[in-house]
Structures are given as structure tokens and as C-alpha cells.
Design a protein around this motif. Sequence first.
Motif, PDB file in Angstrom:
ATOM      1  N   HIS A 258      42.480  65.018  40.053  1.00 48.26           N
ATOM      2  CA  HIS A 258      41.252  65.660  40.522  1.00 48.26           C
ATOM      3  C   HIS A 258      40.091  64.668  40.440  1.00 48.26           C
ATOM      4  O   HIS A 258      39.886  64.004  39.424  1.00 48.26           O
ATOM      5  CB  HIS A 258      40.935  66.893  39.681  1.00 48.26           C
ATOM      6  N   GLY A 259      39.332  64.554  41.504  1.00 44.82           N
ATOM      7  CA  GLY A 259      38.163  63.693  41.513  1.00 44.82           C
ATOM      8  C   GLY A 259      38.404  62.398  42.264  1.00 44.82           C
ATOM      9  O   GLY A 259      39.419  61.723  42.074  1.00 44.82           O
ATOM     10  N   LEU A 260      37.494  62.083  43.159  1.00 42.27           N
ATOM     11  CA  LEU A 260      37.586  60.859  43.949  1.00 42.27           C
ATOM     12  C   LEU A 260      37.121  59.663  43.130  1.00 42.27           C
ATOM     13  O   LEU A 260      36.111  59.722  42.426  1.00 42.27           O
ATOM     14  CB  LEU A 260      36.727  60.997  45.210  1.00 42.27           C
ATOM     15  N   VAL A 261      37.857  58.559  43.218  1.00 42.58           N
ATOM     16  CA  VAL A 261      37.522  57.319  42.518  1.00 42.58           C
ATOM     17  C   VAL A 261      37.186  56.257  43.555  1.00 42.58           C
ATOM     18  O   VAL A 261      37.967  56.011  44.481  1.00 42.58           O
ATOM     19  CB  VAL A 261      38.686  56.846  41.626  1.00 42.58           C
ATOM     20  N   LEU A 262      36.034  55.630  43.400  1.00 47.83           N
ATOM     21  CA  LEU A 262      35.637  54.525  44.269  1.00 47.83           C
ATOM     22  C   LEU A 262      36.053  53.222  43.606  1.00 47.83           C
ATOM     23  O   LEU A 262      35.705  52.971  42.447  1.00 47.83           O
ATOM     24  CB  LEU A 262      34.118  54.547  44.491  1.00 47.83           C
ATOM     25  N   LEU A 263      36.825  52.418  44.320  1.00 51.26           N
ATOM     26  CA  LEU A 263      37.357  51.179  43.748  1.00 51.26           C
ATOM     27  C   LEU A 263      36.814  49.989  44.527  1.00 51.26           C
ATOM     28  O   LEU A 263      37.041  49.866  45.730  1.00 51.26           O
ATOM     29  CB  LEU A 263      38.884  51.191  43.773  1.00 51.26           C
ATOM     30  N   PHE A 264      36.083  49.115  43.835  1.00 53.70           N
ATOM     31  CA  PHE A 264      35.605  47.861  44.410  1.00 53.70           C
ATOM     32  C   PHE A 264      36.532  46.750  43.930  1.00 53.70           C
ATOM     33  O   PHE A 264      36.771  46.609  42.730  1.00 53.70           O
ATOM     34  CB  PHE A 264      34.182  47.543  43.943  1.00 53.70           C
ATOM     35  N   CYS A 265      37.041  45.952  44.861  1.00 52.24           N
ATOM     36  CA  CYS A 265      37.955  44.865  44.510  1.00 52.24           C
ATOM     37  C   CYS A 265      37.482  43.570  45.148  1.00 52.24           C
ATOM     38  O   CYS A 265      37.159  43.536  46.341  1.00 52.24           O
ATOM     39  CB  CYS A 265      39.377  45.199  44.982  1.00 52.24           C
ATOM     40  N   CYS A 266      37.442  42.504  44.369  1.00 50.13           N
ATOM     41  CA  CYS A 266      37.009  41.208  44.885  1.00 50.13           C
ATOM     42  C   CYS A 266      37.843  40.100  44.256  1.00 50.13           C
ATOM     43  O   CYS A 266      38.080  40.098  43.040  1.00 50.13           O
ATOM     44  CB  CYS A 266      35.523  40.982  44.580  1.00 50.13           C
ATOM     45  N   GLY A 267      38.290  39.163  45.097  1.00 48.28           N
ATOM     46  CA  GLY A 267      39.084  38.044  44.595  1.00 48.28           C
ATOM     47  C   GLY A 267      39.783  37.323  45.732  1.00 48.28           C
ATOM     48  O   GLY A 267      39.521  37.578  46.916  1.00 48.28           O
ATOM     49  N   PRO A 268      40.701  36.402  45.405  1.00 42.76           N
ATOM     50  CA  PRO A 268      41.463  35.700  46.441  1.00 42.76           C
ATOM     51  C   PRO A 268      42.281  36.677  47.287  1.00 42.76           C
ATOM     52  O   PRO A 268      42.749  37.703  46.780  1.00 42.76           O
ATOM     53  CB  PRO A 268      42.372  34.766  45.637  1.00 42.76           C
ATOM     54  N   SER A 269      42.468  36.337  48.546  1.00 41.62           N
ATOM     55  CA  SER A 269      43.116  37.252  49.499  1.00 41.62           C
ATOM     56  C   SER A 269      44.462  37.794  49.037  1.00 41.62           C
ATOM     57  O   SER A 269      44.694  39.015  49.115  1.00 41.62           O
ATOM     58  CB  SER A 269      43.276  36.556  50.857  1.00 41.62           C
ATOM     59  N   PRO A 270      45.396  36.957  48.553  1.00 44.23           N
ATOM     60  CA  PRO A 270      46.703  37.510  48.159  1.00 44.23           C
ATOM     61  C   PRO A 270      46.581  38.540  47.032  1.00 44.23           C
ATOM     62  O   PRO A 270      47.273  39.569  47.052  1.00 44.23           O
ATOM     63  CB  PRO A 270      47.489  36.272  47.699  1.00 44.23           C
ATOM     64  N   ALA A 271      45.722  38.276  46.061  1.00 48.31           N
ATOM     65  CA  ALA A 271      45.557  39.194  44.931  1.00 48.31           C
ATOM     66  C   ALA A 271      44.912  40.503  45.378  1.00 48.31           C
ATOM     67  O   ALA A 271      45.285  41.589  44.910  1.00 48.31           O
ATOM     68  CB  ALA A 271      44.720  38.531  43.834  1.00 48.31           C
ATOM     69  N   VAL A 272      43.937  40.409  46.282  1.00 47.49           N
ATOM     70  CA  VAL A 272      43.280  41.617  46.788  1.00 47.49           C
ATOM     71  C   VAL A 272      44.268  42.465  47.576  1.00 47.49           C
ATOM     72  O   VAL A 272      44.292  43.701  47.446  1.00 47.49           O
ATOM     73  CB  VAL A 272      42.057  41.245  47.652  1.00 47.49           C
ATOM     74  N   ARG A 273      45.115  41.822  48.387  1.00 46.58           N
ATOM     75  CA  ARG A 273      46.133  42.577  49.136  1.00 46.58           C
ATOM     76  C   ARG A 273      47.079  43.311  48.190  1.00 46.58           C
ATOM     77  O   ARG A 273      47.508  44.432  48.466  1.00 46.58           O
ATOM     78  CB  ARG A 273      46.922  41.637  50.043  1.00 46.58           C
ATOM     79  N   GLY A 274      47.393  42.689  47.055  1.00 48.20           N
ATOM     80  CA  GLY A 274      48.250  43.337  46.072  1.00 48.20           C
ATOM     81  C   GLY A 274      47.633  44.624  45.536  1.00 48.20           C
ATOM     82  O   GLY A 274      48.323  45.637  45.372  1.00 48.20           O
TER      83      GLY A 274
END
Length: 293
Positions: A258-274
Motif C-alpha cells: 500500500h502506498g506509492l513510492v517515488l524512486l530516484f536513481c542516478c549512476g552509470p548506465s548499466p547499473a541504472v538499467r539493473g
Amino acid sequence: LAAVHGFSANFGSPRLWWFVVIILCMWLIDRNVKRSGVEMRCSQQIIKMLNAKGEFNGAILVLHAQETFREAEPGAVLLQVVGVNGRHPLTQIAYPAGQNRWQLEFHIRLQPNAEKQNWAHRLYDHARAREGTDEGILLEVAGPMSTLGTFGQEELLRDVHRVVFVAIGVGFTGCIHPLFHAHEAQIRPEHIRFCCRTPSAEYGDALEPVCSAYGLRRGHQLRISVSDGPAREGEKQTRSEWNEMLTTEVNALSPGGHGLVLLFCCGPSPAVRGVQNLFLDDMRVRMVAEAFG
């Protein structure tokens, strides 16, 4: 028409004059950017990275302003290091430092295969020459320039009150701008998780004061994951353990789904895709990602 041809014959074609005007405007903008910059002196910390074989794998240069400022915020800036040729866009870190005061930092990554003549390598050599001395590094900083170089999605924080920041390496710098806005939106620290993946425990120590200033305690709202080398107890993690920790933190903010979570992700492309793949089918998570490299 005859007058125009006569003017062109004596002073050049209209296209040439438009070219001259454009060059003049660029020069004026460049001059104003230089003049509008803030000058500051910084202490330095060089954090060297080693791979699994113990070989040099680049470094992170942490520049810490020796004075605090009455007004400051994170964002993209144009950085000039006195004594190093060239200027470079970077993300400025800003965090509370007492009543109505702000501390500034810059975290700059040097890749292990960087060309000797690139800006980061020249800066690294400049910093190494000052190791062990009291001589600081003098900067001229212009900006921040709107939301250039940041997520540009901070308005989402008005509707979401549970936020996860996922930073891989110096992707930490990119997460500070939305963290600043979460602080401004008065989102409580217990509704925030900041998860940082780094190959160096020393860099985890360097970013801890920044997060602490925003009310995030290490081992609680701030989770450090070290991929290589020695680490504090419970912070050395494999990639699968890192993924499990991210899932656990999202679950903690959205109990029972229950409840929406906003996720900000920043880093090198392969790690962000993971990270994106990890939460691809999770309807609780709304992700905003910024990748580089």
C-alpha cells in the motif's frame, strides 16, 4: 536593393555579419558567466579506488568549501579551477550547515582510463600536488543553472510522501537535488531511504555528513553498500544482496503493497538499467532515472 549590394560589397555579406553577431553574443554570455561566478576555496580529499585485484581503478576527488553560504542549493554549475585550464559542468552538492547557512561540496570522478589531457585528469594532478599541505583549491563557480543536469521531476514530490534514492558511485551528486526538494517539501526522514552503492567504504564515509544534515542516519535511512575492499559490518554486499536490500527498503516504505513510492536513481548506465529491471513490474514504484557514461 542596390544599397544592400553596395553595403555587402564594402563590408561583407549579410550572412557574415550574422556570424559576427552570434560570435559577439557568445563572447558576452561567456564574459557574464565568468563575472557572475562565486569564488571559494576548498579543502580536498582524494579517494582512490581499487579493483578486486588491488589495481588502481580511478579516484573520486571530494572538494569541500571552507566557508558556508547564506544562500545555496544543489544543481548544475560551471566550474573553473584556478590553475587548471578549462571549465567544466558539474553538479553542486549543498546541504544545511546550521541556521540559514549552507555547505557546498563537489565530488568529481576520475576514470582509470582517462586521457592525460582531459579536464578531470588535469584537476587530479593539480590536487595530488597539494596533498599533505594546507594549500586549498581555489574555485570559481557559476550557477546553479536551473535544473540543468538534474532529474527535473522534483514537482512529483508534492504528491508522493515516500521516496527512495538509489545512487551508484558519484551518481550520489545527482540525487542531492531531489533530496533538497524533498527536504523543502518537509517529507519526514523516516519516509526516505537513501541507498548508495560504492566500491569504496571511504566514499561512504565522505557522503555520510551530507545525508546526516538532511536527517538521514547511516544504517537506518542511509544505507551504504560496498562492492569491493574492506567495509563496515553489514555494508559489504554482493550484487544480489544489493538488489535484495533495495527491495527490502521499498517494502518498508510500502508495507503490504500500500502506498506509492517515488524512486530516484542516478549512476552509470548499466547499473541504472539493473535497478530499472528490478522494479519494472512493481506497480508501487514510480521511477525517475538519470544515467551517465
